[in-house]
Design a protein around this motif. Structure first.
Motif, PDB file in Angstrom:
ATOM      1  N   ALA A 118       0.790  -1.262   0.151  1.00  0.00           N
ATOM      2  CA  ALA A 118      -0.154   0.042   0.047  1.00  0.00           C
ATOM      3  C   ALA A 118       0.860   1.331   0.188  1.00  0.00           C
ATOM      4  O   ALA A 118       0.525   2.355  -0.679  1.00  0.00           O
ATOM      5  CB  ALA A 118      -0.978   0.154   1.156  1.00  0.00           C
ATOM      6  N   ILE A 119       2.006   1.325   0.839  1.00  0.00           N
ATOM      7  CA  ILE A 119       2.853   2.453   0.831  1.00  0.00           C
ATOM      8  C   ILE A 119       4.268   2.004   0.518  1.00  0.00           C
ATOM      9  O   ILE A 119       4.891   1.754   1.590  1.00  0.00           O
ATOM     10  CB  ILE A 119       2.740   3.005   2.217  1.00  0.00           C
ATOM     11  N   PRO A 120       4.814   1.722  -0.673  1.00  0.00           N
ATOM     12  CA  PRO A 120       5.947   1.281  -0.948  1.00  0.00           C
ATOM     13  C   PRO A 120       7.179   2.228  -0.239  1.00  0.00           C
ATOM     14  O   PRO A 120       7.070   3.524  -0.156  1.00  0.00           O
ATOM     15  CB  PRO A 120       6.300   1.420  -2.444  1.00  0.00           C
ATOM     16  N   GLY A 121       8.110   1.580   0.185  1.00  0.00           N
ATOM     17  CA  GLY A 121       9.221   2.196   1.066  1.00  0.00           C
ATOM     18  C   GLY A 121       8.983   2.391   2.474  1.00  0.00           C
ATOM     19  O   GLY A 121       9.787   2.880   3.177  1.00  0.00           O
ATOM     20  N   THR A 122       7.670   1.795   3.153  1.00  0.00           N
ATOM     21  CA  THR A 122       7.687   1.916   4.752  1.00  0.00           C
ATOM     22  C   THR A 122       8.430   0.828   5.198  1.00  0.00           C
ATOM     23  O   THR A 122       8.718  -0.139   4.547  1.00  0.00           O
ATOM     24  CB  THR A 122       6.272   1.325   4.588  1.00  0.00           C
ATOM     25  N   GLN A 123       9.107   1.135   6.384  1.00  0.00           N
ATOM     26  CA  GLN A 123       9.802   0.441   6.987  1.00  0.00           C
ATOM     27  C   GLN A 123       9.361  -0.021   8.440  1.00  0.00           C
ATOM     28  O   GLN A 123       8.669   0.793   9.195  1.00  0.00           O
ATOM     29  CB  GLN A 123      11.197   1.155   7.530  1.00  0.00           C
ATOM     30  N   VAL A 124       9.445  -1.373   8.529  1.00  0.00           N
ATOM     31  CA  VAL A 124       8.799  -1.895   9.878  1.00  0.00           C
ATOM     32  C   VAL A 124       9.762  -1.869  10.914  1.00  0.00           C
ATOM     33  O   VAL A 124      10.893  -2.579  10.781  1.00  0.00           O
ATOM     34  CB  VAL A 124       8.126  -3.101   9.615  1.00  0.00           C
ATOM     35  N   ARG A 125       9.906  -1.023  11.654  1.00  0.00           N
ATOM     36  CA  ARG A 125      11.121  -0.980  12.703  1.00  0.00           C
ATOM     37  C   ARG A 125      10.970  -2.043  13.705  1.00  0.00           C
ATOM     38  O   ARG A 125      11.950  -2.316  14.621  1.00  0.00           O
ATOM     39  CB  ARG A 125      11.455   0.295  13.154  1.00  0.00           C
ATOM     40  N   ARG A 126       9.964  -2.377  14.396  1.00  0.00           N
ATOM     41  CA  ARG A 126       9.586  -2.997  15.548  1.00  0.00           C
ATOM     42  C   ARG A 126       8.404  -3.895  15.546  1.00  0.00           C
ATOM     43  O   ARG A 126       7.374  -3.331  15.297  1.00  0.00           O
ATOM     44  CB  ARG A 126       9.653  -2.127  16.762  1.00  0.00           C
ATOM     45  N   VAL A 127       8.472  -4.892  16.085  1.00  0.00           N
ATOM     46  CA  VAL A 127       7.080  -5.964  16.125  1.00  0.00           C
ATOM     47  C   VAL A 127       7.244  -6.315  17.378  1.00  0.00           C
ATOM     48  O   VAL A 127       8.008  -7.246  18.130  1.00  0.00           O
ATOM     49  CB  VAL A 127       7.269  -6.885  15.196  1.00  0.00           C
ATOM     50  N   GLU A 128       6.016  -6.183  18.369  1.00  0.00           N
ATOM     51  CA  GLU A 128       6.048  -6.756  19.626  1.00  0.00           C
ATOM     52  C   GLU A 128       4.518  -7.454  19.752  1.00  0.00           C
ATOM     53  O   GLU A 128       3.544  -6.931  19.542  1.00  0.00           O
ATOM     54  CB  GLU A 128       6.252  -5.975  20.773  1.00  0.00           C
ATOM     55  N   ALA A 129       4.654  -8.670  20.380  1.00  0.00           N
ATOM     56  CA  ALA A 129       3.506  -9.342  20.897  1.00  0.00           C
ATOM     57  C   ALA A 129       3.060  -9.027  22.277  1.00  0.00           C
ATOM     58  O   ALA A 129       4.036  -9.529  22.915  1.00  0.00           O
ATOM     59  CB  ALA A 129       3.322 -10.835  20.404  1.00  0.00           C
ATOM     60  N   VAL A 130       1.931  -8.476  22.540  1.00  0.00           N
ATOM     61  CA  VAL A 130       1.617  -8.384  23.940  1.00  0.00           C
ATOM     62  C   VAL A 130       0.817  -9.579  24.447  1.00  0.00           C
ATOM     63  O   VAL A 130      -0.283  -9.738  24.049  1.00  0.00           O
ATOM     64  CB  VAL A 130       0.895  -7.233  24.263  1.00  0.00           C
ATOM     65  N   GLY A 131       1.401 -10.557  25.335  1.00  0.00           N
ATOM     66  CA  GLY A 131       0.656 -11.736  25.623  1.00  0.00           C
ATOM     67  C   GLY A 131      -0.354 -11.538  26.718  1.00  0.00           C
ATOM     68  O   GLY A 131      -0.388 -10.538  27.000  1.00  0.00           O
ATOM     69  N   ALA A 132      -1.011 -12.670  27.069  1.00  0.00           N
ATOM     70  CA  ALA A 132      -1.952 -12.657  28.007  1.00  0.00           C
ATOM     71  C   ALA A 132      -1.528 -12.382  29.375  1.00  0.00           C
ATOM     72  O   ALA A 132      -2.212 -11.393  30.219  1.00  0.00           O
ATOM     73  CB  ALA A 132      -2.886 -14.070  27.974  1.00  0.00           C
ATOM     74  N   SER A 133      -0.221 -12.917  29.642  1.00  0.00           N
ATOM     75  CA  SER A 133       0.423 -12.816  31.034  1.00  0.00           C
ATOM     76  C   SER A 133       0.876 -11.201  31.174  1.00  0.00           C
ATOM     77  O   SER A 133       0.544 -10.626  32.229  1.00  0.00           O
ATOM     78  CB  SER A 133       1.464 -13.528  31.204  1.00  0.00           C
ATOM     79  N   VAL A 134       1.309 -10.538  29.883  1.00  0.00           N
ATOM     80  CA  VAL A 134       1.971  -9.194  30.258  1.00  0.00           C
ATOM     81  C   VAL A 134       0.657  -8.210  30.413  1.00  0.00           C
ATOM     82  O   VAL A 134       0.529  -7.332  30.989  1.00  0.00           O
ATOM     83  CB  VAL A 134       2.759  -9.032  28.857  1.00  0.00           C
ATOM     84  N   SER A 135      -0.430  -8.497  29.317  1.00  0.00           N
ATOM     85  CA  SER A 135      -1.681  -7.645  29.639  1.00  0.00           C
ATOM     86  C   SER A 135      -2.419  -7.763  31.145  1.00  0.00           C
ATOM     87  O   SER A 135      -2.721  -6.761  31.545  1.00  0.00           O
ATOM     88  CB  SER A 135      -2.625  -8.030  28.273  1.00  0.00           C
ATOM     89  N   GLY A 136      -2.087  -8.964  31.263  1.00  0.00           N
ATOM     90  CA  GLY A 136      -2.759  -9.115  32.762  1.00  0.00           C
ATOM     91  C   GLY A 136      -1.963  -8.444  33.851  1.00  0.00           C
ATOM     92  O   GLY A 136      -2.448  -7.852  35.002  1.00  0.00           O
ATOM     93  N   GLU A 137      -0.727  -8.211  33.778  1.00  0.00           N
ATOM     94  CA  GLU A 137       0.109  -7.737  34.435  1.00  0.00           C
ATOM     95  C   GLU A 137       0.170  -6.089  34.361  1.00  0.00           C
ATOM     96  O   GLU A 137       0.157  -5.418  35.435  1.00  0.00           O
ATOM     97  CB  GLU A 137       1.621  -7.889  34.401  1.00  0.00           C
ATOM     98  N   LEU A 138      -0.103  -5.629  33.246  1.00  0.00           N
ATOM     99  CA  LEU A 138      -0.489  -4.152  33.051  1.00  0.00           C
ATOM    100  C   LEU A 138      -1.831  -3.690  33.791  1.00  0.00           C
ATOM    101  O   LEU A 138      -1.924  -2.748  34.293  1.00  0.00           O
ATOM    102  CB  LEU A 138      -0.615  -4.024  31.508  1.00  0.00           C
ATOM    103  N   PHE A 139      -2.934  -4.722  33.554  1.00  0.00           N
ATOM    104  CA  PHE A 139      -4.113  -4.256  34.021  1.00  0.00           C
ATOM    105  C   PHE A 139      -3.801  -4.344  35.847  1.00  0.00           C
ATOM    106  O   PHE A 139      -4.529  -3.293  36.274  1.00  0.00           O
ATOM    107  CB  PHE A 139      -5.060  -5.513  33.781  1.00  0.00           C
ATOM    108  N   ALA A 140      -3.139  -5.533  36.291  1.00  0.00           N
ATOM    109  CA  ALA A 140      -3.090  -5.113  37.922  1.00  0.00           C
ATOM    110  C   ALA A 140      -2.101  -4.034  38.338  1.00  0.00           C
ATOM    111  O   ALA A 140      -2.398  -3.580  39.117  1.00  0.00           O
ATOM    112  CB  ALA A 140      -2.088  -6.539  38.041  1.00  0.00           C
TER     113      ALA A 140
END
Length: 318
Positions: A118-140
């Protein structure tokens, strides 16, 4: 010199005439908010339910409308976009996809390929997956922040005022928070870490507003030794009304542009703050003050002179 006053001087509005109605309406709204919290529940953001975060840089300034339309067509659920740094840097948040970690990587690759087409030349610099345990910790951690903030405000008010004032302020604060949660449930605004920041901001504003009104009440309790508490509370609210309304209006004038032009990242935050400021201002008058009145005049004036010798005149000082 001309001075703009939003409220006329020497107002004598009998606010305590509506004390029962104010408390009943507040209780009904808070109970309804608690019910809405459980059903249908809150629209939790990626921070609290997990998901994928992708940092990308486009060749030119990012077109958020076009990006949102393109990524929403991938069928991967809710897509949130946020500008950070320069106008070319975009933070993309996706819902956690069904399956294991491999499924998250497949989804991230799909977004990467779509951006490249869709946008030639776009750079993907970082990819992170927020898992269930991490999201639960953030909520707590978010809930812990709210709890510690409420405890700190309770301690501050308890030491600064008599316990009756502290009790009224804390109960009112709890009622305010439940209504904000109900507002999130009704409007379907995402409940995430930004929402926690919004609630903390409203809590601070609410306590500050109540401290101003309570300070005047405490001063008047020392001056008007035998004025009926109901009349004294009405007088105190009227004396601080111009300041209360003026502060609220100035605050709203600074928040409304945020809600209108803040973009996706700040619009929800601004909307909740607008609701919170109006709620906090009204609760100072119709919730906190009636609670103080119902705690009883004798408890606040223990050790005062005999009623027959005082009347409603101010106390004199040597």
């Amino acid at each position: 010199m001309f001075h703009l006053r939003l409220v006329p001087d020497n107002t004598k509005i009998p606010f305590m005439n509506g004390r029962i109605a104010g408390l009943v309406v507040s209780a009904i709204l808070s109970i309804a908010s608690v019910i809405l919290f459980f059903h249908p529940g809150l629209n939790y953001g990626i921070d609290f339910r997990g998901g994928i975060v992708i940092e990308a840089r486009t060749p030119q300034a990012a077109d958020f409308a076009s990006l949102r339309h393109t990524l929403s067509g991938l069928g991967m659920g809710q897509v949130a976009l946020q500008e950070f740094g320069s106008t070319q840097d975009v933070l993309i948040r996706l819902e956690r996809q069904p399956g294991d970690d491999a499924a998250q990587q497949v989804a991230a690759d799909k977004v990467r390929n779509t951006l490249a087409q869709a946008i030639p030349g776009t750079q993907v610099r970082r990819v992170e997956a927020v898992g269930a345990s991490v999201s639960g910790e953030l909520f707590a951690n978010g809930m812990l922040a709210l709890g510690l903030a409420m405890l700190a405000m309770l301690v501050y008010i308890w030491f600064r005022f008599e316990w009756q004032f502290g009790f009224g302020a804390v109960v009112t604060l709890i009622l305010d928070i439940t209504k904000i949660v109900g507002f999130y449930a009704i409007t379907d605004i995402q409940f995430n870490l930004t929402a926690v920041a919004a609630i903390l901001t409203v809590m601070g504003y609410s306590v500050n507003d109540k401290v101003v009104v309570y300070d005047r009440m405490r001063e008047n309790l020392r001056i008007y030794k035998k004025m009926p508490l109901r009349d004294l509370i009405d007088m105190s609210i009227n004396e601080t009304l111009n300041r209360t309304v003026g502060t609220s209006v100035c605050t709203l004038l600074s928040i409304i542009p945020l809600a209108l032009f803040g973009g996706e990242a700040l619009q929800d935050f601004g909307i909740v703050l607008i609701f919170g400021v109006i709620l906090a201002t009204s609760s100072s008058v119709f919730i906190a003050a009636p609670i103080l009145l119902f705690l009883g005049e004798n408890r606040l004036r223990r050790g005062a002179p005999d009623a027959a010798s005082a009347g409603n005149t101010p106390a004199t000082t040597p």
